[in-house]
Design a protein around this motif. Structure first.
Motif: not given
Length: 247
Positions: A116-126
């Motif tokens: 999820g490092r490509e997200f800046d919000h609503n970051i998924p748990r993965g």
């Protein structure tokens, strides 16, 4: 391949692969299955380690597992792509995994740190949804990928801590669910490793760890430290609770 074969000839008893880093991932899978079958060793793959549900290699691993009749001898780790699937699609592949006898290991510390490092919000748990997989009949485990390296920069090697971390991430809270988390770092891991002499029974090795709790769920809920360990019937360590003094 020559070096792998040399290692097997010298006694290596397990083969591992990381197909998603290979320019020809399916070829790597084919090669490792051929070697594993020839030398009668189990297989472990780091697999499908991102959040893009396309181009999953898990279906191919399932297919080749069945081709070589390697049921219960193949484990896939991470498989974070599974966390991106809708429940109906997840259950289809979970049932195929169960039929093929492919095990899965989630690695919560590493997966949380990297996904999820490509997200800046609503970051998924993965992290792979183990409870859904178990309901389909897949044998799963929880472990730690590395300790204090760039992929997992902190940790203390406690698998109980990993079980607690997974319970938090997967929002598992009932006694039954926490007991399942403990199984993922104990008896279910033993199944994955094909340990036929695992457990507390007559004529089995006297290997055990004891915890000062009233039930198994409490071990995970409180990240309890063991108070006693024995190996081959001999006490290897004891631990007393820290004394609390008034200020």
């Amino acid at each position: 391949m020559a070096l792998l074969e040399e290692a097997l000839q010298q006694g290596a008893d397990l083969l591992g692969g990381c197909p998603y880093t290979d320019s020809l991932p399916e070829k790597q899978i084919d090669t490792l299955f051929e070697l594993a079958s020839r030398y009668d060793v189990n297989l472990d793959f780091h697999l499908d380690f991102d959040l893009d549900s396309r181009n999953m290699l898990l279906p191919y691993v399932i297919k080749i597992t069945e081709k070589y009749n390697y049921q219960q001898r193949v484990t896939v780790g991470h498989v974070t792509k599974l966390s991106t699937l809708p429940q109906d699609e997840l259950m289809v592949i979970a049932e195929k995994m169960a039929l093929a006898g492919v095990h899965l290991t989630a690695l919560p510390s590493t997966d949380l740190f990297l996904m999820g490092r490509e997200f800046d919000h609503n970051i998924p748990r993965g992290i792979a949804p183990l409870m859904s997989l178990v309901k389909a009949g897949v044998n799963c485990s929880i472990s730690s990928n590395n300790i204090e390296n760039p992929f997992t920069p902190y940790g203390d090697c406690s698998q109980v801590r990993q079980a607690n971390l997974y319970a938090n991430v997967a929002q598992l809270a009932t006694k039954k669910e926490l007991e399942q988390c403990l199984k993922w770092v104990s008896s279910d891991s033993a199944k994955l490793m094909r340990l036929v002499d695992y457990g507390l029974n007559v004529n089995m090795p006297a290997d055990a760890v004891f915890f000062p709790v009233d039930n198994r769920a409490e071990i995970v809920a409180t990240i309890q430290s063991p108070s006693l360990g024995i190996k081959n019937g001999k006490v290897t360590f004891t631990r007393s609770d820290a004394l609390m003094y008034p200020p």
